[in-house]
Write an enzyme that holds these catalytic residues in place. Structure first.
Site, short mmCIF file in Angstrom:
data_model
loop_
_atom_site.label_atom_id
_atom_site.label_comp_id
_atom_site.label_asym_id
_atom_site.label_seq_id
_atom_site.Cartn_x
_atom_site.Cartn_y
_atom_site.Cartn_z
N LYS A 39 61.81 -18.85 21.38
CA LYS A 39 62.85 -18.38 20.46
C LYS A 39 62.28 -17.29 19.53
CE LYS A 39 64.96 -23.02 20.65
NZ LYS A 39 65.44 -24.18 19.85
N GLU A 50 71.19 -22.67 33.47
CA GLU A 50 70.55 -21.79 32.49
C GLU A 50 69.79 -20.64 33.15
OE1 GLU A 50 68.13 -24.48 30.23
OE2 GLU A 50 69.83 -25.34 29.15
N HIS A 83 62.75 -23.45 23.75
CA HIS A 83 63.78 -24.19 24.49
C HIS A 83 63.24 -24.55 25.86
CE1 HIS A 83 67.53 -25.29 26.45
NE2 HIS A 83 67.12 -24.54 27.46
N ARG A 128 56.06 -27.93 19.26
CA ARG A 128 56.97 -28.13 18.13
C ARG A 128 56.31 -28.91 17.00
NH1 ARG A 128 62.28 -29.80 21.75
NH2 ARG A 128 63.20 -27.71 21.92
N TYR A 157 74.36 -22.55 24.61
CA TYR A 157 74.55 -23.80 23.84
C TYR A 157 76.01 -24.29 23.89
CZ TYR A 157 69.87 -23.66 21.69
OH TYR A 157 68.51 -23.70 21.46
N PHE A 209 75.32 -28.18 13.49
CA PHE A 209 74.29 -27.13 13.44
C PHE A 209 74.56 -26.00 14.43
CE2 PHE A 209 72.87 -30.79 15.97
CZ PHE A 209 72.65 -30.20 17.22
N ASN A 250 62.18 -24.99 16.06
CA ASN A 250 61.21 -25.68 16.92
C ASN A 250 60.66 -24.78 18.03
OD1 ASN A 250 63.49 -25.54 18.44
ND2 ASN A 250 63.88 -27.74 18.50
N ARG A 293 58.80 -30.23 28.87
CA ARG A 293 59.37 -30.87 27.67
C ARG A 293 58.28 -31.62 26.89
NH1 ARG A 293 64.90 -30.49 27.00
NH2 ARG A 293 64.97 -32.22 25.55
N1 UDP Z 1 68.93 -28.67 16.51
C1 UDP Z 1 68.97 -28.71 15.12
N2 UDP Z 1 69.28 -29.90 14.51
C2 UDP Z 1 69.54 -31.03 15.22
C3 UDP Z 1 69.50 -30.98 16.62
C4 UDP Z 1 69.20 -29.77 17.25
O1 UDP Z 1 68.71 -27.70 14.46
O2 UDP Z 1 69.81 -32.09 14.60
C5 UDP Z 1 68.62 -27.38 17.19
C6 UDP Z 1 67.17 -27.29 17.68
O3 UDP Z 1 66.70 -25.96 17.48
C7 UDP Z 1 67.32 -27.62 19.15
C8 UDP Z 1 68.67 -26.99 19.49
O4 UDP Z 1 69.45 -27.22 18.33
O5 UDP Z 1 66.25 -27.11 19.93
C9 UDP Z 1 69.35 -27.58 20.72
O6 UDP Z 1 69.48 -28.96 20.57
P1 UDP Z 1 69.14 -29.99 21.73
O7 UDP Z 1 69.70 -31.32 21.33
O8 UDP Z 1 69.57 -29.42 23.04
O9 UDP Z 1 67.54 -30.12 21.65
P2 UDP Z 1 66.40 -29.62 22.66
O10 UDP Z 1 66.89 -29.83 24.07
O11 UDP Z 1 66.15 -28.16 22.34
O12 UDP Z 1 65.19 -30.47 22.35
MG MG Z 2 68.72 -29.22 24.99
#
Ligand code: UDP
Ligand code: MG
Length: 168
Positions: free
Chosen positions: A11, A137, A126, A109, A51, A59, A123, A92
């Site tokens: 990011k 994606e 992605h 992260r 997204y 958020f 974080n 992951r």
């Molecule tokens: N995010 C956030 N607050 C939350 C959950 C998610 O800011 O409570 C943001 C964070 O940057 C995350 C992105 O939204 O990477 C996408 O969320 P997801 O649940 O898909 O998490 P990821 O798969 O990235 O771990």
């Molecule tokens: Mg995700």
């Protein structure tokens, strides 16, 4: 488990903080094949489509801005495709948990992420969540000619009035 592929996005905070090298280093040596890599300005359309499943989340608006670089001086993102055995879970794990405060401190992260005063999880990275999302994606972020090898089936399309930048 069979070979699979995954989309990884560094990011814009990664680019803003000069962390591209250190983060890519975490993936090198993990026995995965790098099939594609590019730096790009993320459009609002791409961020929203990426997204789309989080539209109802509180958020959502902020993460659309975050992915576009609007929280980091308009910096770009770096998108990559890796392939390999069990590569989604492995990437992951390297990334760590979504919330930087819950993430393993040795993960990307956990060691370099932060939570903004507005509550956004900055974080850094992605990683696709599963095989279906990875497929969606990768097709969203890359065109077939940007990926080495035949990852997914393609078809030839003849485009009329198609404008394209070429070298002078
Ligand atoms: N995010 C956030 N607050 C939350 C959950 C998610 O800011 O409570 C943001 C964070 O940057 C995350 C992105 O939204 O990477 C996408 O969320 P997801 O649940 O898909 O998490 P990821 O798969 O990235 O771990
Ligand atoms: Mg995700």
């Amino acid at each position: 488990m069979n070979k699979e592929c995954v989309l990884v996005v560094l990011k814009p905070d990664v680019v803003a903080k000069g962390l591209i090298g250190i983060i890519l280093d975490r993936f090198s040596g993990a026995g995965m094949d790098l099939l594609a890599i590019k730096i790009l300005s993320v459009s609002q359309d791409l961020a929203q489509r990426h997204y789309q499943h989080l539209k109802e989340q509180r958020f959502y608006k902020e993460i659309i801005k975050y992915l576009q670089g609007k929280l980091h001086d308009g910096h770009k993102a770096v998108a990559l495709v890796y392939s390999g055995k069990n590569v989604i879970q492995r990437c992951r794990d390297i990334a760590g948990a979504t919330n930087p405060e819950d993430a393993d401190p040795r993960s990307i992260r956990g060691s370099m992420g932060r939570i903004t005063t507005e509550g956004v999880f900055e974080n850094l990275i992605h990683v696709s969540s599963d095989r279906k999302e990875a497929c969606r994606e990768i097709k969203l972020w890359f065109s077939p000619d940007e990926i080495s090898g035949d990852l997914f089936p393609t078809r030839d399309e003849v485009l009329e009035n198609y404008k394209k930048k070429v070298w002078k």
